[in-house]
Design a protein around this motif. Structure first.
Motif, PDB file in Angstrom:
ATOM      1  N   HIS A 156       6.182  19.314  -8.311  1.00  0.00           N
ATOM      2  CA  HIS A 156       7.522  18.818  -7.992  1.00  0.00           C
ATOM      3  C   HIS A 156       8.568  19.910  -8.200  1.00  0.00           C
ATOM      4  N   GLU A 157       8.436  20.643  -9.302  1.00  0.00           N
ATOM      5  CA  GLU A 157       9.408  21.700  -9.589  1.00  0.00           C
ATOM      6  C   GLU A 157       9.373  22.788  -8.516  1.00  0.00           C
ATOM      7  N   PHE A 158       8.165  23.116  -8.055  1.00  0.00           N
ATOM      8  CA  PHE A 158       8.034  24.159  -7.027  1.00  0.00           C
ATOM      9  C   PHE A 158       8.744  23.731  -5.741  1.00  0.00           C
ATOM     10  N   TYR A 159       8.407  22.535  -5.248  1.00  0.00           N
ATOM     11  CA  TYR A 159       8.972  22.111  -3.971  1.00  0.00           C
ATOM     12  C   TYR A 159      10.453  21.767  -4.076  1.00  0.00           C
ATOM     13  N   MET A 160      10.889  21.273  -5.226  1.00  0.00           N
ATOM     14  CA  MET A 160      12.307  20.999  -5.396  1.00  0.00           C
ATOM     15  C   MET A 160      13.095  22.307  -5.317  1.00  0.00           C
ATOM     16  N   SER A 175       5.256  17.047  -3.060  1.00  0.00           N
ATOM     17  CA  SER A 175       4.605  17.496  -4.293  1.00  0.00           C
ATOM     18  C   SER A 175       3.587  16.474  -4.784  1.00  0.00           C
ATOM     19  N   LYS A 176       2.872  16.873  -5.854  1.00  0.00           N
ATOM     20  CA  LYS A 176       1.932  15.974  -6.511  1.00  0.00           C
ATOM     21  C   LYS A 176       1.722  16.461  -7.940  1.00  0.00           C
ATOM     22  N   VAL A 177       1.525  15.537  -8.873  1.00  0.00           N
ATOM     23  CA  VAL A 177       1.346  15.945 -10.259  1.00  0.00           C
ATOM     24  C   VAL A 177      -0.098  16.349 -10.551  1.00  0.00           C
ATOM     25  N   PHE A 178      -1.063  15.659  -9.946  1.00  0.00           N
ATOM     26  CA  PHE A 178      -2.469  16.029 -10.095  1.00  0.00           C
ATOM     27  C   PHE A 178      -3.277  15.255  -9.067  1.00  0.00           C
TER      28      PHE A 178
END
Length: 420
Positions: A242-246, A227-230
């Protein structure tokens, strides 16, 4: 110097024995933990496809002379770096480092044959290879969307790329006898206010299902999602959050989650997330980097967060379940020195963490003796772990302390300075 190092180690060994830590045992453990050294530090993430610039929110700053220009030079540079780092490790490569010998193939046509030179080199040096799918610096990534694209043609292209990369990872694992970790990160997102956040994520989920549809023996290849935040050009919205991949990794037992030290908010650290992930997953990939205000991928230094990451792994007996890879790129300094600094610091932090008497600290915590917990944590910091680190370097036949820099300077003069 050699005599002093041995004498210092003997003293340190006795000191650690008083708190119940066997330094010989610690060094035996460290020997068995490979760190995956990333190839892209050596050529500023340009790869061998002839890309004119980096895209996808990736930026390398600096113009230090002597960067590798082809596979032969890059592997030569990596050999030099590895010769200055204690232990036997792995090398992490991106799909954009395929070698075509005049017959270029696009990324949806990559095959194991395009990486035969890497495998031959790895066999010669007795190391394993890890792999990364490359979704940036390509005409079909210019829109900012790849696996989440609404353009079916673009999406199909990148799905095929992902499938082929997994087969290449399987090839690495089968040929080298070491499991290859194939990591998937995409730059997808939008620079400004985004109206439809769900649509791209639903398309990404569907794409991932297709990429991972074929079952591959985990002895050869393990998949992970990052993931990445931006990023630059995706400041307002990143599809693969992060929420998507978690959530995706939690639903798929055969897909690991990747935690990259630079892919979160500047006030977040991945050391604090490790135990949460292991509550639901039994394996984890770490991309160890050093963010400075943003995902700037600075060279890894021996700082509090690096030590905290390794302490989390050691305190919870997670080294055997965690894959550790480095991910930084600095073109402002000698690139080989950057590798050596980052790798040596990572291993040094492992030793520092393993020299902690974990059971003593856990006992104090369990009994509610928080005074002892804090006091001991602070006192242990000044125990002579550097003597253990110096001895490990000497025992492994690599330069001790800063003496490695002389070899890098010699290599720079004799090899790097001749590159134009």
């Amino acid at each position: 110097m050699e005599k002093f190092i041995l004498e210092n180690y003997k003293i340190a060994k006795k000191m650690y024995e008083t708190i119940g830590v066997d330094t010989d045992e610690v060094l035996e453990r460290v020997k068995k933990i490979p760190v995956s050294m990333h190839c892209w530090q050596g050529d500023d993430v340009m790869g061998f496809e002839g890309a004119g610039e980096l895209t996808g929110g990736i930026q390398t700053t600096g113009n230090y002379p002597g960067k590798a220009r082809n596979g032969e030079e890059l592997r030569c540079d990596m050999e030099k770096a590895l010769s200055l780092i204690p232990g036997t490790h792995k090398v992490n490569i991106h799909a954009s480092y395929a070698e075509f010998d005049g017959n270029k193939a696009d990324r949806d046509q990559l095959t194991p044959a395009h990486f035969e030179k890497w495998v031959a080199w790895a066999k010669k040096n007795g190391i394993g290879l890890d792999f990364n799918e490359t979704y940036f610096s390509h005409p079909k990534s210019e829109s900012g969307l790849t696996l989440s694209s609404g353009d079916e043609e673009i999406r199909r292209f990148w799905i095929e790329h992902g499938k082929r990369c997994r087969k290449i990872g399987e090839y690495f694992g089968r040929e080298l006898g070491q499991t290859c970790v194939t990591n998937l990160w995409i730059p997808d997102g939008y620079k400004d206010i985004t109206v439809d956040k769900l649509g791209p994520r639903m398309r990404l989920k569907k794409s991932l299902d297709e990429v991972f549809a074929e079952k591959i023996d985990s002895a050869y290849n393990i998949d992970s999602v990052e993931s990445k935040v931006f990023g630059i050009g995706s400041e307002s919205y990143v599809v693969g959050s992060h929420e998507f991949y978690m959530g995706y990794a939690a639903q798929h037992d055969d897909v690991m989650l990747t935690l990259d030290a630079g892919h979160f908010h500047p006030t977040e650290v991945i050391s604090g997330k490790i135990s949460s992930i292991f509550t639901f997953k039994n394996k984890l990939l770490l991309h160890v980097s050093r963010p400075v205000r943003w995902d700037s991928d600075h060279v890894v230094i021996f700082d509090d967060e690096l030590c905290a990451i390794m302490q989390e792994l050691n305190r919870n007996d997670l080294f055997g379940k965690t894959y550790i890879a480095l991910d930084f790129f600095d073109a402002s300094i000698n690139r080989i020195a950057a590798w050596v600094i980052g790798m040596r610091n990572t291993i040094k932090a492992m030793i520092f963490a393993m020299l902690e008497p974990v059971e003593t600290l856990k006992k104090a915590e369990a009994e509610g003796d928080f005074t002892s917990r804090l006091a001991l944590l602070e006192e242990y910091k000044s125990y002579p772990f550097s003597a253990v680190w110096d001895y490990y370097c000497q025992a492994m036949g690599v330069p001790v302390k800063e003496s490695w820099l002389n070899e890098v300077r010699t290599y720079e003069r004799d090899v790097l300075a001749k590159r134009i």
